[in-house]
Design an enzyme around this catalytic site. Sequence first.
Site, PDB file in Angstrom:
ATOM      1  N   SER A  59      53.117 -17.708 -69.490  1.00 43.33           N
ATOM      2  CA  SER A  59      52.576 -18.833 -68.702  1.00 43.33           C
ATOM      3  C   SER A  59      51.865 -19.844 -69.595  1.00 43.33           C
ATOM      4  CB  SER A  59      51.574 -18.328 -67.657  1.00 43.33           C
ATOM      5  OG  SER A  59      52.227 -17.567 -66.679  1.00 43.33           O
ATOM      6  N   ALA A  60      51.806 -21.083 -69.130  1.00 47.86           N
ATOM      7  CA  ALA A  60      51.048 -22.111 -69.848  1.00 47.86           C
ATOM      8  C   ALA A  60      49.573 -21.705 -69.869  1.00 47.86           C
ATOM      9  CB  ALA A  60      51.201 -23.459 -69.150  1.00 47.86           C
TER      10      ALA A  60
END
Length: 211
Positions: A59-60
């Site tokens: 995930s970012a």
Amino acid sequence: MEEKKRELIRNLIAEGYIKRKEVAEAMMKVPRELFVPEELRHMAYEDTPLPIGAGQTISAPHMVAYMVEAAELRRGDKVLEVGTGSGYHAAVMAELVGPEGHVYTIERIPELAERARERLKALGYNNVTVLVGDGSKGYPPAAPYDKIIVTAAAKRVPEALLKQLKVGGIMVIPVEEEPGYQVLYKIIKTPEGYVIKKLLPVAFVPLIEEE
């Protein structure tokens, strides 16, 4: 790398994703570059999701920060994570719950679980247990949990996970409300039932539930 990491964290604070200094400190301590494929290491501190193999992503950073903030992780918490992926998210949570807490994290893809397990062990995260299995069923042997974080989008909130959450506990989970539209839910279990807060639209890989 360290400078890039500091800059990323400064930006996440400025943008309001990081609110507590504990979260900033936890993200500062975890080397995200070791959780991404070698050829993408130069991008480790860009605020973007990256592929980690097997059709999955890390995930970012802003989403990791947002989710751990929403879950209100505290020292000593027992946490269940559904969808280990690279293990980065688990490492950040391990920093937040400290040695007196524990993170149980479930991954259905054995090769990802094995890689995450090795990585976390090499970095000294003894308070993380990586399990292979269908995360939508949770992990009853260690239940109930103070916090549950799900890193894949469910069609509906899995009943098994709600059962394994302590009263007063918090679950953060992306839910696909309609095809192609996901919303991050924060669910607080109360003695009477549940309080659901809808936080923001998100985009996660789907949660695979075995029948």
